[in-house]
Design an enzyme around this catalytic site. Structure first.
Site, PDB file in Angstrom:
ATOM      1  N   LEU A  62      -6.118   3.934 -14.930  1.00  0.00           N
ATOM      2  CA  LEU A  62      -5.861   3.941 -13.648  1.00  0.00           C
ATOM      3  C   LEU A  62      -4.650   3.359 -12.953  1.00  0.00           C
ATOM      4  O   LEU A  62      -4.220   3.565 -12.032  1.00  0.00           O
ATOM      5  CB  LEU A  62      -7.133   3.231 -13.092  1.00  0.00           C
ATOM      6  CG  LEU A  62      -8.546   3.830 -12.786  1.00  0.00           C
ATOM      7  CD1 LEU A  62      -9.027   4.895 -13.499  1.00  0.00           C
ATOM      8  CD2 LEU A  62      -9.428   3.081 -12.134  1.00  0.00           C
ATOM      9  N   ASP A  81     -13.162   6.830  -4.447  1.00  0.00           N
ATOM     10  CA  ASP A  81     -12.569   6.531  -5.788  1.00  0.00           C
ATOM     11  C   ASP A  81     -13.130   7.269  -7.086  1.00  0.00           C
ATOM     12  O   ASP A  81     -12.321   8.056  -7.876  1.00  0.00           O
ATOM     13  CB  ASP A  81     -12.708   5.132  -6.204  1.00  0.00           C
ATOM     14  CG  ASP A  81     -11.638   4.300  -5.327  1.00  0.00           C
ATOM     15  OD1 ASP A  81     -10.781   4.980  -4.907  1.00  0.00           O
ATOM     16  OD2 ASP A  81     -11.972   3.081  -5.351  1.00  0.00           O
ATOM     17  N   SER A 109       0.902  -1.155  -0.027  1.00  0.00           N
ATOM     18  CA  SER A 109       0.024  -0.058  -0.051  1.00  0.00           C
ATOM     19  C   SER A 109       0.764   1.332  -0.079  1.00  0.00           C
ATOM     20  O   SER A 109       1.855   1.375   0.826  1.00  0.00           O
ATOM     21  CB  SER A 109      -1.143   0.018   1.011  1.00  0.00           C
ATOM     22  OG  SER A 109      -1.680   1.274   1.476  1.00  0.00           O
ATOM     23  N   SER A 127      -0.585   4.261   0.713  1.00  0.00           N
ATOM     24  CA  SER A 127      -1.085   5.110   1.607  1.00  0.00           C
ATOM     25  C   SER A 127      -0.532   5.573   2.685  1.00  0.00           C
ATOM     26  O   SER A 127      -0.653   6.728   3.033  1.00  0.00           O
ATOM     27  CB  SER A 127      -2.535   4.680   1.852  1.00  0.00           C
ATOM     28  OG  SER A 127      -3.333   4.184   0.971  1.00  0.00           O
ATOM     29  N   ASN A 134     -14.411   2.667   0.535  1.00  0.00           N
ATOM     30  CA  ASN A 134     -12.734   2.779   0.778  1.00  0.00           C
ATOM     31  C   ASN A 134     -12.357   3.696   2.117  1.00  0.00           C
ATOM     32  O   ASN A 134     -11.117   3.696   2.458  1.00  0.00           O
ATOM     33  CB  ASN A 134     -12.075   3.207  -0.401  1.00  0.00           C
ATOM     34  CG  ASN A 134     -12.189   4.713  -0.842  1.00  0.00           C
ATOM     35  OD1 ASN A 134     -13.178   5.279  -0.544  1.00  0.00           O
ATOM     36  ND2 ASN A 134     -11.381   5.355  -1.836  1.00  0.00           N
ATOM     37  N   LYS A 185     -13.188  -4.010   0.636  1.00  0.00           N
ATOM     38  CA  LYS A 185     -13.894  -2.899   0.270  1.00  0.00           C
ATOM     39  C   LYS A 185     -15.470  -3.159   0.222  1.00  0.00           C
ATOM     40  O   LYS A 185     -16.283  -2.277   0.095  1.00  0.00           O
ATOM     41  CB  LYS A 185     -13.364  -2.418  -1.317  1.00  0.00           C
ATOM     42  CG  LYS A 185     -12.308  -1.756  -0.989  1.00  0.00           C
ATOM     43  CD  LYS A 185     -11.549  -1.128  -2.366  1.00  0.00           C
ATOM     44  CE  LYS A 185     -11.547  -0.048  -2.854  1.00  0.00           C
ATOM     45  NZ  LYS A 185     -11.039   0.578  -3.800  1.00  0.00           N
ATOM     46  N   GLY A 236      -2.672   7.655 -13.797  1.00  0.00           N
ATOM     47  CA  GLY A 236      -3.345   7.465 -12.730  1.00  0.00           C
ATOM     48  C   GLY A 236      -3.188   7.614 -11.321  1.00  0.00           C
ATOM     49  O   GLY A 236      -3.805   7.594 -10.386  1.00  0.00           O
ATOM     50  N   ASP A 286     -24.417   7.675   0.001  1.00  0.00           N
ATOM     51  CA  ASP A 286     -25.042   7.295  -1.330  1.00  0.00           C
ATOM     52  C   ASP A 286     -24.246   6.654  -2.457  1.00  0.00           C
ATOM     53  O   ASP A 286     -24.455   5.681  -3.065  1.00  0.00           O
ATOM     54  CB  ASP A 286     -25.854   8.348  -1.914  1.00  0.00           C
ATOM     55  CG  ASP A 286     -26.984   8.979  -0.963  1.00  0.00           C
ATOM     56  OD1 ASP A 286     -27.400   8.306  -0.115  1.00  0.00           O
ATOM     57  OD2 ASP A 286     -27.537   9.922  -1.272  1.00  0.00           O
ATOM     58  N   GLY A 298     -14.189  -3.703  -9.852  1.00  0.00           N
ATOM     59  CA  GLY A 298     -14.376  -2.892  -8.717  1.00  0.00           C
ATOM     60  C   GLY A 298     -14.176  -1.419  -8.875  1.00  0.00           C
ATOM     61  O   GLY A 298     -15.123  -0.553  -8.900  1.00  0.00           O
ATOM     62  N   TYR A 324      -1.066   3.014 -12.348  1.00  0.00           N
ATOM     63  CA  TYR A 324       0.268   4.447 -12.104  1.00  0.00           C
ATOM     64  C   TYR A 324       1.598   3.641 -11.971  1.00  0.00           C
ATOM     65  O   TYR A 324       2.465   4.299 -11.781  1.00  0.00           O
ATOM     66  CB  TYR A 324      -0.299   5.035 -10.905  1.00  0.00           C
ATOM     67  CG  TYR A 324      -0.682   4.333  -9.813  1.00  0.00           C
ATOM     68  CD1 TYR A 324       0.341   4.114  -8.937  1.00  0.00           C
ATOM     69  CD2 TYR A 324      -1.864   4.115  -9.382  1.00  0.00           C
ATOM     70  CE1 TYR A 324       0.027   3.401  -7.559  1.00  0.00           C
ATOM     71  CE2 TYR A 324      -2.220   3.389  -8.342  1.00  0.00           C
ATOM     72  CZ  TYR A 324      -1.150   3.220  -7.431  1.00  0.00           C
ATOM     73  OH  TYR A 324      -1.277   2.497  -6.042  1.00  0.00           O
TER      74      TYR A 324
HETATM   75  P1  NAP Z   1     -10.579  -5.857 -10.379  1.00  0.00           P
HETATM   76  O1  NAP Z   1     -11.968  -5.819  -9.509  1.00  0.00           O
HETATM   77  O2  NAP Z   1      -9.793  -7.250 -10.041  1.00  0.00           O
HETATM   78  O3  NAP Z   1     -10.880  -6.016 -11.916  1.00  0.00           O
HETATM   79  C1  NAP Z   1      -9.822  -6.163 -12.824  1.00  0.00           C
HETATM   80  C2  NAP Z   1     -10.271  -5.757 -14.324  1.00  0.00           C
HETATM   81  O4  NAP Z   1      -8.970  -6.048 -15.125  1.00  0.00           O
HETATM   82  C3  NAP Z   1     -11.557  -6.752 -14.766  1.00  0.00           C
HETATM   83  O5  NAP Z   1     -12.018  -5.821 -15.331  1.00  0.00           O
HETATM   84  C4  NAP Z   1     -10.623  -7.665 -15.406  1.00  0.00           C
HETATM   85  O6  NAP Z   1     -11.541  -8.312 -16.418  1.00  0.00           O
HETATM   86  C5  NAP Z   1      -9.355  -7.061 -16.081  1.00  0.00           C
HETATM   87  N1  NAP Z   1      -8.304  -7.832 -16.484  1.00  0.00           N
HETATM   88  C6  NAP Z   1      -7.361  -8.471 -15.658  1.00  0.00           C
HETATM   89  N2  NAP Z   1      -6.515  -9.174 -16.477  1.00  0.00           N
HETATM   90  C7  NAP Z   1      -7.020  -9.076 -17.538  1.00  0.00           C
HETATM   91  C8  NAP Z   1      -6.564  -9.601 -18.869  1.00  0.00           C
HETATM   92  N3  NAP Z   1      -5.504 -10.424 -18.995  1.00  0.00           N
HETATM   93  N4  NAP Z   1      -7.124  -9.427 -20.037  1.00  0.00           N
HETATM   94  C9  NAP Z   1      -8.256  -8.265 -19.904  1.00  0.00           C
HETATM   95  N5  NAP Z   1      -8.915  -7.828 -18.817  1.00  0.00           N
HETATM   96  C10 NAP Z   1      -8.150  -8.127 -17.825  1.00  0.00           C
HETATM   97  O7  NAP Z   1      -9.675  -4.600 -10.166  1.00  0.00           O
HETATM   98  P2  NAP Z   1      -9.783  -3.205  -9.945  1.00  0.00           P
HETATM   99  O8  NAP Z   1      -9.795  -3.214  -8.263  1.00  0.00           O
HETATM  100  O9  NAP Z   1     -11.088  -2.833 -10.632  1.00  0.00           O
HETATM  101  O10 NAP Z   1      -8.721  -2.425 -10.206  1.00  0.00           O
HETATM  102  C11 NAP Z   1      -8.212  -2.397 -11.604  1.00  0.00           C
HETATM  103  C12 NAP Z   1      -7.042  -1.589 -11.874  1.00  0.00           C
HETATM  104  O11 NAP Z   1      -7.300  -0.424 -11.403  1.00  0.00           O
HETATM  105  C13 NAP Z   1      -5.924  -2.343 -11.170  1.00  0.00           C
HETATM  106  O12 NAP Z   1      -4.665  -1.839 -11.708  1.00  0.00           O
HETATM  107  C14 NAP Z   1      -5.762  -1.217  -9.682  1.00  0.00           C
HETATM  108  O13 NAP Z   1      -4.383  -0.877  -9.355  1.00  0.00           O
HETATM  109  C15 NAP Z   1      -6.318   0.200 -10.361  1.00  0.00           C
HETATM  110  N6  NAP Z   1      -6.815   1.029  -9.402  1.00  0.00           N
HETATM  111  C16 NAP Z   1      -6.249   2.401  -9.519  1.00  0.00           C
HETATM  112  C17 NAP Z   1      -6.754   3.354  -8.623  1.00  0.00           C
HETATM  113  C18 NAP Z   1      -6.028   4.644  -8.521  1.00  0.00           C
HETATM  114  O14 NAP Z   1      -6.243   5.351  -7.730  1.00  0.00           O
HETATM  115  N7  NAP Z   1      -5.415   5.183  -9.689  1.00  0.00           N
HETATM  116  C19 NAP Z   1      -7.775   3.031  -7.889  1.00  0.00           C
HETATM  117  C20 NAP Z   1      -8.353   1.875  -7.972  1.00  0.00           C
HETATM  118  C21 NAP Z   1      -7.903   0.833  -8.867  1.00  0.00           C
HETATM  119  P3  NAP Z   1     -12.407  -9.666 -16.161  1.00  0.00           P
HETATM  120  O15 NAP Z   1     -13.608  -9.289 -15.436  1.00  0.00           O
HETATM  121  O16 NAP Z   1     -12.409 -10.393 -17.498  1.00  0.00           O
HETATM  122  O17 NAP Z   1     -11.413 -10.491 -15.199  1.00  0.00           O
END
Ligand code: NAP
Length: 277
Positions: free
Chosen positions: A222, A107, A19, A21, A91, A70, A245, A82, A136, A224
């Site tokens: 997203l 988020d 993390s 944070s 979060n 979460k 991101g 809401d 998510g 980074y």
């Molecule tokens: P999650 O719930 O595990 O969702 C992952 C997503 O990536 C799903 O849509 C998944 O598709 C897709 N994916 C994973 N491997 C794949 C592959 N080989 N080919 C195609 N699609 C693939 O994760 P999340 O919490 O949404 O987070 C997603 C990303 O956002 C992470 O990298 C996280 O670090 C980043 N994030 C950044 C911030 C920020 O503040 N910048 C905040 C939140 C999250 P499927 O449904 O098909 O598995």
């Protein structure tokens, strides 16, 4: 005369070592000379409710929660904002003075604040957004775009059923597009957002043909780590406006810091440099 209590906050996840944070909150605590602490806590799912019940008695004002807590935390919270209810995840948890546990999700506001800071002329309402991914993070992004009056969202996910579920939840402005057919729809994009984990260090790259994407589209990721993903590099080469991101991570943390430590924190170059060290 008794001294005022030392304000405490933290982040709960499992695992938690990765993390960022603690570094982020630590930067702000130091910058504002606040005699408080922000503690990373590795808590297994089976202990979550017990730990959340105990922390306020130990002087904690609130905690951030990350994977895998979460969503489950909504079953434990007494008051749910809401936006957390709409997204189906929280979060930012605050231990209220009346003893109630308040759950919020920042988020989406972090995502929008990052774009407004780094591309002030951008408005979600100016055109179609294409969202890649349906996990998510995508739920928070879709909710935030709809709140900002985006006219249409094209949503593509490798596992189509997850995208269909988001459409069922968020309604008519969301159109599900086949994961393999997304390039053909890029010409409609005003905003392109990668919410998948593709492009992260150690993972596969997001392979997408950006040729049809208009040069005036805004592209954001997203992911980074790395800061400049191959999606952002390709989009920049085309002349598109790109936003990384890291800013979303910084902006989503600001409401919690203000709530717990009483200071609206700055999000600036000094902070970004510290986070990238
Ligand atoms: P999650 O719930 O595990 O969702 C992952 C997503 O990536 C799903 O849509 C998944 O598709 C897709 N994916 C994973 N491997 C794949 C592959 N080989 N080919 C195609 N699609 C693939 O994760 P999340 O919490 O949404 O987070 C997603 C990303 O956002 C992470 O990298 C996280 O670090 C980043 N994030 C950044 C911030 C920020 O503040 N910048 C905040 C939140 C999250 P499927 O449904 O098909 O598995």
């Amino acid at each position: 005369m008794s001294l005022p209590p030392i304000p405490l906050a933290g982040v709960i996840g499992h695992p938690i070592a990765h993390s960022k944070s603690p570094r982020l909150y630590g930067h702000w605590l130091k910058r504002y000379g606040i005699n408080g602490h922000y503690v990373p806590m590795d808590v297994a799912s089976s202990d979550l409710a017990h730990v959340l019940g105990t922390l306020p008695r130990a002087g904690f004002l609130g905690v951030n929660v990350t994977i895998p807590h979460k969503e489950p935390v909504l079953d434990i919270a007494d008051v749910i904002s809401d936006r957390a209810a709409l997204i189906g995840a929280a979060n930012t948890l605050t231990f209220q003075s009346d003893g109630k546990l308040h759950a919020d999700n920042t988020d989406g506001v972090g995502f929008i604040a990052n774009l407004k800071q780094n591309a002030p002329e951008w408005k979600a309402s100016d055109g179609t957004a294409i969202v890649l991914g349906a996990g998510g993070a995508a739920r928070a992004i879709v909710a935030a775009l709809l709140h900002e009056r985006v006219p249409q969202i094209l949503l593509a996910n490798r596992t189509r059923a997850r995208a269909d579920a988001l459409k069922a939840h968020f309604g008519a402005k969301v159109e599900v597009v086949d994961w393999n057919g997304i390039s053909a729809r890029l010409e409609e994009a005003h905003t392109l957002i990668n919410t998948t984990s593709l492009g992260m260090s150690g993972k596969e790259d997001l392979k997408i043909n950006l040729d049809p994407l208009p040069a005036d589209a805004l592209v954001t990721d997203l992911v980074y780590t790395p800061l400049t993903t191959s999606l952002l590099a390709q989009a920049h080469e085309k002349g598109c406006r790109v936003v990384d991101g890291l800013g979303m991570l910084l902006h989503q943390a600001a409401p919690g810091f203000e709530r717990w430590f009483g200071q609206r924190p700055e999000i600036d170059e000094e902070l970004r440099r510290d986070m990238l060290r």
